[in-house]
Design a protein around this motif. Structure first.
Motif, PDB file in Angstrom:
ATOM      1  N   ALA A  77      25.825  52.857 -25.968  1.00 59.10           N
ATOM      2  CA  ALA A  77      25.743  53.858 -24.909  1.00 59.10           C
ATOM      3  C   ALA A  77      26.544  53.395 -23.705  1.00 59.10           C
ATOM      4  CB  ALA A  77      24.285  54.082 -24.501  1.00 59.10           C
ATOM      5  N   VAL A  78      26.986  54.355 -22.927  1.00 58.53           N
ATOM      6  CA  VAL A  78      27.566  54.080 -21.612  1.00 58.53           C
ATOM      7  C   VAL A  78      26.550  54.506 -20.570  1.00 58.53           C
ATOM      8  CG1 VAL A  78      29.318  54.783 -19.937  1.00 58.53           C
ATOM      9  CG2 VAL A  78      29.991  54.264 -22.286  1.00 58.53           C
ATOM     10  N   VAL A  79      26.252  53.598 -19.651  1.00 58.97           N
ATOM     11  CA  VAL A  79      25.364  53.905 -18.528  1.00 58.97           C
ATOM     12  C   VAL A  79      26.110  53.514 -17.260  1.00 58.97           C
ATOM     13  CG1 VAL A  79      23.168  53.433 -17.401  1.00 58.97           C
ATOM     14  CG2 VAL A  79      23.279  53.554 -19.890  1.00 58.97           C
ATOM     15  N   THR A  80      26.671  54.497 -16.584  1.00 58.90           N
ATOM     16  CA  THR A  80      27.534  54.255 -15.433  1.00 58.90           C
ATOM     17  C   THR A  80      27.060  55.064 -14.231  1.00 58.90           C
ATOM     18  OG1 THR A  80      29.815  54.482 -14.604  1.00 58.90           O
ATOM     19  CG2 THR A  80      29.099  56.072 -16.250  1.00 58.90           C
ATOM     20  N   ASN A  81      27.461  54.624 -13.046  1.00 59.08           N
ATOM     21  CA  ASN A  81      27.200  55.395 -11.831  1.00 59.08           C
ATOM     22  C   ASN A  81      28.347  56.343 -11.499  1.00 59.08           C
ATOM     23  OD1 ASN A  81      24.723  54.202 -11.507  1.00 59.08           O
ATOM     24  ND2 ASN A  81      25.341  52.798  -9.882  1.00 59.08           N
ATOM     25  N   LYS A  82      29.406  56.322 -12.314  1.00 62.49           N
ATOM     26  CA  LYS A  82      30.512  57.263 -12.133  1.00 62.49           C
ATOM     27  C   LYS A  82      30.036  58.663 -12.497  1.00 62.49           C
ATOM     28  CE  LYS A  82      34.632  56.087 -13.654  1.00 62.49           C
ATOM     29  NZ  LYS A  82      35.443  56.117 -12.413  1.00 62.49           N
ATOM     30  N   PRO A  83      30.436  59.693 -11.754  1.00 64.69           N
ATOM     31  CA  PRO A  83      30.053  61.062 -12.129  1.00 64.69           C
ATOM     32  C   PRO A  83      30.435  61.376 -13.583  1.00 64.69           C
ATOM     33  CG  PRO A  83      31.017  61.059  -9.945  1.00 64.69           C
ATOM     34  CD  PRO A  83      31.198  59.671 -10.491  1.00 64.69           C
ATOM     35  N   TYR A  84      29.579  62.093 -14.259  1.00 66.99           N
ATOM     36  CA  TYR A  84      29.767  62.395 -15.681  1.00 66.99           C
ATOM     37  C   TYR A  84      31.085  63.115 -15.929  1.00 66.99           C
ATOM     38  CZ  TYR A  84      28.703  64.093 -20.398  1.00 66.99           C
ATOM     39  OH  TYR A  84      28.732  64.352 -21.743  1.00 66.99           O
ATOM     40  N   GLN A  85      31.493  63.992 -15.003  1.00 66.37           N
ATOM     41  CA  GLN A  85      32.705  64.789 -15.208  1.00 66.37           C
ATOM     42  C   GLN A  85      33.954  63.923 -15.313  1.00 66.37           C
ATOM     43  OE1 GLN A  85      32.514  66.626 -10.966  1.00 66.37           O
ATOM     44  NE2 GLN A  85      34.691  66.725 -11.500  1.00 66.37           N
ATOM     45  N   PHE A  86      33.906  62.699 -14.775  1.00 63.48           N
ATOM     46  CA  PHE A  86      35.029  61.774 -14.879  1.00 63.48           C
ATOM     47  C   PHE A  86      34.834  60.771 -16.006  1.00 63.48           C
ATOM     48  CE2 PHE A  86      34.985  62.544 -10.120  1.00 63.48           C
ATOM     49  CZ  PHE A  86      35.955  63.530 -10.185  1.00 63.48           C
ATOM     50  N   THR A  87      33.592  60.501 -16.361  1.00 62.38           N
ATOM     51  CA  THR A  87      33.299  59.474 -17.352  1.00 62.38           C
ATOM     52  C   THR A  87      33.823  59.835 -18.735  1.00 62.38           C
ATOM     53  OG1 THR A  87      31.319  58.774 -16.148  1.00 62.38           O
ATOM     54  CG2 THR A  87      31.445  58.191 -18.479  1.00 62.38           C
ATOM     55  N   VAL A  88      33.519  61.022 -19.207  1.00 63.21           N
ATOM     56  CA  VAL A  88      33.922  61.423 -20.553  1.00 63.21           C
ATOM     57  C   VAL A  88      35.440  61.514 -20.697  1.00 63.21           C
ATOM     58  CG1 VAL A  88      33.789  63.244 -22.286  1.00 63.21           C
ATOM     59  CG2 VAL A  88      31.722  62.553 -21.060  1.00 63.21           C
TER      60      VAL A  88
END
Length: 230
Positions: free
Chosen positions: A114-125
């Motif tokens: 899994a990826v667990v990041t504080n970056k907004p989801y719209q940029f993560t994917v």
């Protein structure tokens, strides 16, 4: 240290899998120029990232703005930062050495990733897709996917519930004390990486269960295959 009970691994993104600071710096400077302020250095941005996009912009404005930055002003400029970052998302970011190969090996071995990041989801994917990593992860959680982000344990607790795992079965890997504190609060083990973004602090000071200088060193800590435990 060997994590012999681990069957699933959660990874931070920025500073762990991808060096995204060059593009974050470009977006931050584009915003500062647009607002009429002096630009910042890439090193400045490296010391500001880790708590989500809003906190990054707040830190930049606090350092460079000529007036006090209040919450209302911050909310007004955030959409402009998001536009700048959308444009710069994949211009200069790079994958850290060994990341693609190690993730593929872990996936093939049977670990759930899994990826667990504080970056907004719209940029993560889109960023994961740009580096052909998206297919390796079963779950992707951005900083806005849930009500709270790291260092709160909510994202990791969500994974434990989603996968019906014991705390001994989930491992966190990250470069920041936010990752360490979130993992400790969730009651899971955590590996700290020395090469990422941690506000200039030694990652070992936050007390991870293990410290790695290279991403490839993770393999030595999870050398088993999850299906061997079934």
């Amino acid at each position: 240290m060997a994590f012999s009970t681990v069957t699933a691994i959660a990874f931070d993104l920025d500073g762990t899998l991808i060096d995204s600071v060059p593009d974050l710096a470009a977006a931050t400077n584009a915003l500062l120029v647009e607002l009429g302020f002096d630009t910042c250095s890439e090193d400045d941005v490296r010391s500001w990232v880790g708590n989500g996009a809003k906190k990054l912009v707040e830190r930049a404005l606090t350092a460079k703005a000529t007036q006090v930055t209040d919450e209302q002003y911050l909310l007004q400029v955030m959409p402009r930062f998001m536009q700048h970052y959308q444009y710069n998302l994949q211009q200069h970011s790079r994958l850290y050495s060994g990341v693609g190969e190690v993730l593929a090996e872990l996936k093939q071995a049977g670990f759930r990733l899994a990826v667990v990041t504080n970056k907004p989801y719209q940029f993560t994917v889109p960023l994961l897709k740009a580096f052909a990593l998206d297919a390796l992860f079963d779950v992707v959680l951005g900083g806005d996917s849930l009500q709270k982000m790291k260092p709160d344990p909510m994202p990791l607790n969500h994974l434990l519930d989603h996968w019906q795992l014991s705390t001994e079965a989930l491992l966190m890997v990250g470069d920041s004390k936010n990752d360490i504190f979130a993992a400790k609060s969730a009651g899971i083990s955590v590996i700290g990486l020395t090469y990422g973004y941690n506000y200039g602090e030694d990652i070992s000071l936050s007390g991870p269960n293990a410290v790695c200088e290279q991403f490839s060193e993770i393999l030595a800590h999870v050398s088993h295959r999850p299906n061997e435990m079934e």
